[in-house]
Design a protein around this motif. Structure first.
Motif, PDB file in Angstrom:
ATOM      1  N   VAL A 188       0.801  -1.148   0.030  1.00 46.12           N
ATOM      2  CA  VAL A 188       0.012   0.010   0.004  1.00 46.12           C
ATOM      3  C   VAL A 188       0.735   1.094   0.197  1.00 46.12           C
ATOM      4  CG1 VAL A 188      -1.650   1.416   1.348  1.00 46.12           C
ATOM      5  CG2 VAL A 188      -1.958  -0.916   1.137  1.00 46.12           C
ATOM      6  N   LYS A 189       2.077   1.195   0.893  1.00 47.35           N
ATOM      7  CA  LYS A 189       2.691   2.514   0.894  1.00 47.35           C
ATOM      8  C   LYS A 189       3.418   2.711  -0.561  1.00 47.35           C
ATOM      9  CE  LYS A 189       4.016   2.519   5.873  1.00 47.35           C
ATOM     10  NZ  LYS A 189       4.994   2.067   6.938  1.00 47.35           N
ATOM     11  N   SER A 190       3.916   1.527  -1.252  1.00 49.31           N
ATOM     12  CA  SER A 190       4.451   1.619  -2.384  1.00 49.31           C
ATOM     13  C   SER A 190       3.621   2.209  -3.287  1.00 49.31           C
ATOM     14  CB  SER A 190       4.903   0.317  -2.988  1.00 49.31           C
ATOM     15  OG  SER A 190       5.347   0.293  -4.218  1.00 49.31           O
ATOM     16  N   VAL A 191       2.346   1.810  -3.408  1.00 54.52           N
ATOM     17  CA  VAL A 191       1.270   2.158  -4.314  1.00 54.52           C
ATOM     18  C   VAL A 191       0.967   3.808  -4.167  1.00 54.52           C
ATOM     19  CG1 VAL A 191      -1.050   2.159  -5.076  1.00 54.52           C
ATOM     20  CG2 VAL A 191       0.392   0.171  -4.680  1.00 54.52           C
ATOM     21  N   VAL A 195      -0.702   4.623 -16.869  1.00 54.04           N
ATOM     22  CA  VAL A 195      -0.150   4.274 -15.400  1.00 54.04           C
ATOM     23  C   VAL A 195      -1.141   4.008 -14.336  1.00 54.04           C
ATOM     24  CG1 VAL A 195       1.465   5.138 -13.558  1.00 54.04           C
ATOM     25  CG2 VAL A 195       1.741   5.487 -15.938  1.00 54.04           C
ATOM     26  N   ILE A 196      -2.205   4.832 -14.330  1.00 49.72           N
ATOM     27  CA  ILE A 196      -3.334   4.884 -13.237  1.00 49.72           C
ATOM     28  C   ILE A 196      -4.032   3.600 -13.390  1.00 49.72           C
ATOM     29  CG2 ILE A 196      -5.667   6.024 -12.610  1.00 49.72           C
ATOM     30  CD1 ILE A 196      -4.219   8.671 -13.185  1.00 49.72           C
ATOM     31  N   ASN A 197      -4.373   3.305 -14.824  1.00 46.43           N
ATOM     32  CA  ASN A 197      -5.052   1.947 -14.762  1.00 46.43           C
ATOM     33  C   ASN A 197      -4.247   0.931 -14.412  1.00 46.43           C
ATOM     34  OD1 ASN A 197      -7.319   3.101 -15.843  1.00 46.43           O
ATOM     35  ND2 ASN A 197      -6.951   3.234 -17.914  1.00 46.43           N
ATOM     36  N   SER A 198      -2.905   0.879 -14.657  1.00 48.13           N
ATOM     37  CA  SER A 198      -1.912  -0.162 -14.253  1.00 48.13           C
ATOM     38  C   SER A 198      -2.280  -0.531 -12.601  1.00 48.13           C
ATOM     39  CB  SER A 198      -0.528   0.259 -14.360  1.00 48.13           C
ATOM     40  OG  SER A 198      -0.334   1.218 -13.352  1.00 48.13           O
ATOM     41  N   PHE A 199      -2.678   0.333 -11.786  1.00 48.40           N
ATOM     42  CA  PHE A 199      -2.928   0.050 -10.345  1.00 48.40           C
ATOM     43  C   PHE A 199      -4.105  -0.861 -10.294  1.00 48.40           C
ATOM     44  CE2 PHE A 199      -0.873   4.237  -9.959  1.00 48.40           C
ATOM     45  CZ  PHE A 199       0.147   3.794  -9.428  1.00 48.40           C
ATOM     46  N   LYS A 200      -4.970  -1.321 -11.235  1.00 50.71           N
ATOM     47  CA  LYS A 200      -6.033  -1.999 -11.331  1.00 50.71           C
ATOM     48  C   LYS A 200      -5.707  -3.411 -11.801  1.00 50.71           C
ATOM     49  CE  LYS A 200      -9.129   1.879 -12.043  1.00 50.71           C
ATOM     50  NZ  LYS A 200      -9.819   2.452 -13.074  1.00 50.71           N
ATOM     51  N   THR A 201      -4.504  -3.529 -12.258  1.00 52.72           N
ATOM     52  CA  THR A 201      -4.094  -4.821 -13.045  1.00 52.72           C
ATOM     53  C   THR A 201      -2.893  -5.510 -12.237  1.00 52.72           C
ATOM     54  OG1 THR A 201      -2.466  -3.712 -14.479  1.00 52.72           O
ATOM     55  CG2 THR A 201      -4.752  -3.890 -15.188  1.00 52.72           C
ATOM     56  N   GLN A 202      -2.592  -6.732 -12.523  1.00 50.78           N
ATOM     57  CA  GLN A 202      -1.519  -7.263 -11.871  1.00 50.78           C
ATOM     58  C   GLN A 202       0.008  -7.143 -12.567  1.00 50.78           C
ATOM     59  OE1 GLN A 202      -1.808  -9.019  -9.147  1.00 50.78           O
ATOM     60  NE2 GLN A 202      -4.011  -8.527  -9.182  1.00 50.78           N
ATOM     61  N   MET A 203       0.151  -5.650 -12.674  1.00 48.65           N
ATOM     62  CA  MET A 203       1.291  -5.372 -13.317  1.00 48.65           C
ATOM     63  C   MET A 203       2.393  -5.322 -12.286  1.00 48.65           C
ATOM     64  SD  MET A 203       2.105  -1.751 -15.325  1.00 48.65           S
ATOM     65  CE  MET A 203       1.025  -2.232 -16.705  1.00 48.65           C
ATOM     66  N   LYS A 228       7.632  -2.858 -13.919  1.00 47.63           N
ATOM     67  CA  LYS A 228       6.994  -2.514 -15.277  1.00 47.63           C
ATOM     68  C   LYS A 228       6.251  -0.879 -15.179  1.00 47.63           C
ATOM     69  CE  LYS A 228       5.276  -2.612 -19.412  1.00 47.63           C
ATOM     70  NZ  LYS A 228       6.191  -2.539 -20.766  1.00 47.63           N
ATOM     71  N   ARG A 229       5.687  -0.966 -13.702  1.00 48.82           N
ATOM     72  CA  ARG A 229       4.799   0.207 -13.402  1.00 48.82           C
ATOM     73  C   ARG A 229       5.719   1.297 -13.491  1.00 48.82           C
ATOM     74  NH1 ARG A 229       2.389  -1.488  -9.362  1.00 48.82           N
ATOM     75  NH2 ARG A 229       0.411  -2.089 -10.570  1.00 48.82           N
ATOM     76  N   LEU A 230       6.951   1.297 -12.922  1.00 51.62           N
ATOM     77  CA  LEU A 230       7.994   2.226 -12.628  1.00 51.62           C
ATOM     78  C   LEU A 230       8.634   2.499 -13.906  1.00 51.62           C
ATOM     79  CD1 LEU A 230       9.471   3.735 -10.624  1.00 51.62           C
ATOM     80  CD2 LEU A 230      11.178   2.065 -10.728  1.00 51.62           C
ATOM     81  N   GLN A 231       8.526   1.331 -14.972  1.00 48.78           N
ATOM     82  CA  GLN A 231       8.880   1.834 -16.412  1.00 48.78           C
ATOM     83  C   GLN A 231       8.066   2.814 -16.887  1.00 48.78           C
ATOM     84  OE1 GLN A 231       9.272  -1.506 -18.787  1.00 48.78           O
ATOM     85  NE2 GLN A 231      10.492  -0.460 -20.467  1.00 48.78           N
ATOM     86  N   LEU A 232       6.443   2.553 -16.768  1.00 48.16           N
ATOM     87  CA  LEU A 232       5.799   3.411 -17.362  1.00 48.16           C
ATOM     88  C   LEU A 232       5.740   4.828 -16.814  1.00 48.16           C
ATOM     89  CD1 LEU A 232       2.631   1.082 -17.544  1.00 48.16           C
ATOM     90  CD2 LEU A 232       3.758   2.011 -19.429  1.00 48.16           C
TER      91      LEU A 232
END
Length: 226
Positions: free
Chosen positions: A98-101, A164-172, A176-180
């Motif tokens: 959670v803290k990371s997100v 990027v925002i939508n990536s929080f709803k997926t199992q990314m 990969k998220r940091l790359q985006l």
């Protein structure tokens, strides 16, 4: 009046809009960007608030388990105690996630606010330049094309931010998220630098065309240059 098609982000989707050319198109694109940016920032604020509430709950639950486990003697470890330890570990892992997100969201919000600042700076600069008598109609037309290009790139930036925002709803994965996020952040920074550089070039050119020291002083004050 001629028109052209531009793709504009709207929440988590994109739409095609037919817009007039020139300054009117720039105004409409800038307005849509500002509106979308506002919605994105509000959505991020709400999500961060929810995650912060979740963080508080997890921290309290973790602390309660920690206190309970500290009261147990090593010799009294049982299956039930092990379950509590496992639960403690799960809370800890979830808390770190959670803290990371939240950290990711805060960075995305920073990028989005830069987008809002870019549109605001464009509006301010263009309102000054288009009434400056030191520029010809052809020069102002050229400026419109450059500003339109920067605004269109800004639309692409918003699309990437929404991805990027939508990536929080997926199992990314975090990698990969940091790359985006890094990719989107680089684009936002580039556009902000390009806009600032182009604005300064135009301001400087106007001042160089001044006919007197008094006019130079007036123009510097007009453009907010020290």
């Amino acid at each position: 009046m001629k028109t052209y098609m531009v793709i504009l982000p709207l929440s988590s989707a994109t739409i095609l809009v037919s817009l007039p050319q020139g300054a009117d198109a720039q105004f409409v694109v800038g307005s849509v960007i500002s509106s979308t940016v506002g919605r994105v920032i509000r959505a991020i604020d709400l999500e961060v608030q929810r995650l912060q509430n979740q963080t508080i709950w997890l921290q309290n639950a973790q602390k309660a388990l920690e206190n309970q486990l500290s009261k147990l003697k090593l010799a009294e470890i049982s299956d039930q105690t092990q379950k509590q330890k496992d639960l403690f570990d799960n809370y800890y892992k979830e808390l770190q996630t959670v803290k990371s997100v939240i950290a990711y969201y805060e960075r995305v919000k920073d990028m989005t606010e830069k987008q809002a600042a870019l549109v605001s700076q464009y509006n301010h600069a263009w309102n000054l330049l288009k009434t400056d008598s030191h520029f010809s109609a052809d020069e102002l037309s050229y400026m419109q094309k450059v500003y339109s290009g920067i605004l269109e790139e800004s639309v692409k930036n918003l699309d990437e931010i929404l991805v990027v925002i939508n990536s929080f709803k997926t199992q990314m994965t975090d990698a990969k998220r940091l790359q985006l996020i890094d990719k989107a952040a680089d684009r936002v920074d580039t556009n902000c630098i390009d806009l600032k550089t182009f604005n300064n070039q135009n301001y400087t050119l106007s001042i160089q065309r001044a006919n007197s020291e008094n006019e130079v002083f007036t123009l510097k004050k007009y453009y907010g240059i020290d």
